[in-house]
Enzyme design. Structure first.
Site, PDB file in Angstrom:
ATOM      1  CG  PHE A 159      52.915  26.622 -22.365  1.00  0.00           C
ATOM      2  CD1 PHE A 159      53.943  25.765 -22.710  1.00  0.00           C
ATOM      3  CD2 PHE A 159      52.975  27.239 -21.124  1.00  0.00           C
ATOM      4  CE1 PHE A 159      55.014  25.536 -21.850  1.00  0.00           C
ATOM      5  CE2 PHE A 159      54.031  27.020 -20.268  1.00  0.00           C
ATOM      6  CZ  PHE A 159      55.052  26.161 -20.628  1.00  0.00           C
ATOM      7  CB  CYS A 291      51.663  19.944 -14.136  1.00  0.00           C
ATOM      8  SG  CYS A 291      50.474  18.667 -14.621  1.00  0.00           S
TER       9      CYS A 291
END
Length: 506
Positions: A159, A291
């Site tokens: 997402f 990330c």
């Protein structure tokens, strides 16, 4: 949220994209798509069942032979057209990302630009698909090598980057002659559909790029379908491990990029103003939902008090709110994400961390009931606290204090993740030693988010990557192709006849 039937008829239904056209879902299962800045439900997403997944893979399989045999010249022309269209309409895609993910428009535009780099890299794939040749390897025998596509490539994207992460994979897969089934996150599905329509406008044949919306049912169908040859995944480590193990058990080539706990080491000789600026940028950009976000700052020596003060001052100046307004940071993607991040802040406080800047009390510039947590700075964090051991995926920056470089290095190397790291220093020798000794796949020297440019490859070490191949760059080309070596002997020459026209590529 998944609802077994459609109950809200006031919002549109988002469809799949199969063989060049929208396909209405038939499973009767839907999930809600929300605007995280307001909490408003903006659409319902049709979730695929196993039969719909199989039909989508079949469409990609049917399109593969013709696309595989399409010349590199024609493939490249379509890639260039797609690039031109994307460049001209990048603002549209950024607005879609902001509406469904929540990140501010400038951040969304940056995401699109980084994805565009991979499209541009793929435009030059002819050079990377070149084989090698040896004449007269044996008497009258020639040997040459080629790289060929594998077939249907499945991409399961997260997402947090609904445009950039898919673009790490599908431009290269398509340029190399594969066909694609993209399974976007059900939280942010519209960007994938927009991209599919752009491919059609660029002239991509039907069935080469398909979009399958769904949840675990769709994922499992892709991981087990014998006609899917490669799987690319980005997400949390537990799911990345599951994708890798399931996909490889069913004979697929898999690259599964997992979670991270990215550290930023600040040595005593560093420019502390630069370090503070970059810690805030890397820790709170996109509400920490990256990330590659810096979530653990390791302050070495006696600089910690000064550095924490500088970071706190900058964090308090950030404006949190609707990403469509003049804000620095937007909301988290869902109410569940908001609750999870708040829970981690509470846990850190209970376990002894000092809450220097409290995002639970931030002033918010937005309407409605959005999913906001402001920038949060925790000091005196230790490696046994849950705010350190877990990937929070939110705007929480934890400060760990150590006495020496060696202790800082040990903290990083003992962590089970190895995605990205950074060191801030003016000592070239220390930086050189760090890049050699740290057990992490991507390293920044005075660069907090060391995401490589597209012609290098992206990927971490340890529990941040499952599989042997990183994303994009040369490794990405190799992932979507396989080598073949041909040994040839011709006993008689052949003659193709006369043609005085200038030779052309077609």
């Amino acid at each position: 949220m998944v609802t077994p039937t459609r109950t809200d008829t006031s919002v549109p239904i988002l469809t799949h994209w199969v063989a060049g056209k929208p396909v209405i879902g038939t499973s009767g299962r839907y999930s809600e798509v929300t605007n995280p800045a307001t909490g408003e439900v903006t659409a319902l997403l049709a979730l695929a069942d196993a039969d719909e997944a199989a039909a989508t893979v079949a469409a990609a399989k049917d399109a593969f032979p013709a696309w595989r045999d399409t010349s590199l010249a024609k493939r490249t022309r379509i890639l260039f057209k797609f690039r031109e269209l994307l460049d001209a309409r990048a603002g549209e895609l950024a607005e879609i990302i902001t509406d469904e993910h929540g990140k501010v428009l400038s951040d969304a535009a940056g995401e699109v630009a980084r994805g565009q780099e991979v499209v541009e890299f793929a435009c030059g794939i002819a050079h990377l698909l070149k084989g090698s040749a040896t004449e007269n390897a044996s008497t009258g025998v020639d040997v040459h090598s080629v790289r060929q596509p594998l077939g249907v490539a499945a991409i399961i994207s997260p997402f947090n980057f609904p445009a950039m992460v898919p673009m790490w994979f599908f431009p290269i897969a398509i340029a190399a002659g594969n066909t694609v089934v993209l399974k976007p996150s059900e939280k942010v599905p519209t960007a994938a559909r927009w991209i599919a329509e752009l491919w059609r406008e660029a002239g991509l044949p039907d069935g080469v790029f398909n979009v399958l919306n769904g949840d675990k049912i769709a994922v499992d169908a892709l991981l087990t379908d014998p006609d899917v040859k490669t799987v690319s995944f980005v997400g949390s480590t537990p799911i990345a491990r599951y994708v890798y193990e399931t996909g490889t058990a069913h004979g697929k080539r898999v690259q599964a990029l997992g979670g991270a706990k990215n550290h930023m080491v600040v040595l005593p000789d560093a420019d502390l103003d630069l370090a503070a600026d970059q810690a805030v940028n890397a820790g709170f950009g996109s509400a920490g939902e990256r990330c590659m976000a810096i979530s653990a700052l390791v302050a070495v020596g006696d600089i910690a008090d000064t550095l924490v003060g500088k970071i706190a001052q900058r964090a308090r100046e950030l404006r949190t709110g609707d990403g469509r307004r003049s804000c620095d940071m937007g909301p988290l993607v869902t109410r569940e994400a908001q609750d999870r991040v708040i829970g981690y802040i509470q846990a850190g406080e209970r376990e002894g961390a000092t809450v220097v800047v409290d995002g639970r009390k931030a002033e918010i510039d937005a309407d409605g009931k959005g999913f906001f947590v402001g920038p949060t700075l925790l000091d005196y964090v230790t490696t046994d606290m849950t705010v350190y051991t877990d990937e929070i995926f939110g705007p929480v920056l934890s400060v760990l204090r150590v006495d020496t470089y060696e202790q800082a290095l040990d903290v990083i190397n003992r962590n089970p993740y190895g995605n990205g790291t950074a060191i801030f220093t003016n000592d070239g020798g220390a930086a050189r030693r760090f890049q050699n000794e740290v057990e992490v796949g991507m390293v920044g020297i005075n660069v907090p988010v060391p995401v490589p440019v597209a012609y290098y490859s992206f990927g971490g070490w340890k529990n941040s990557l499952f599989g042997d191949t990183h994303a994009h760059g040369t490794e990405g080309v190799h992932f979507f192709t396989r080598g073949k070596v041909v040994t040839t002997r011709w006993l008689d020459p052949s003659h193709a006849g006369l043609n005085l026209g200038f030779p052309q590529n077609a």
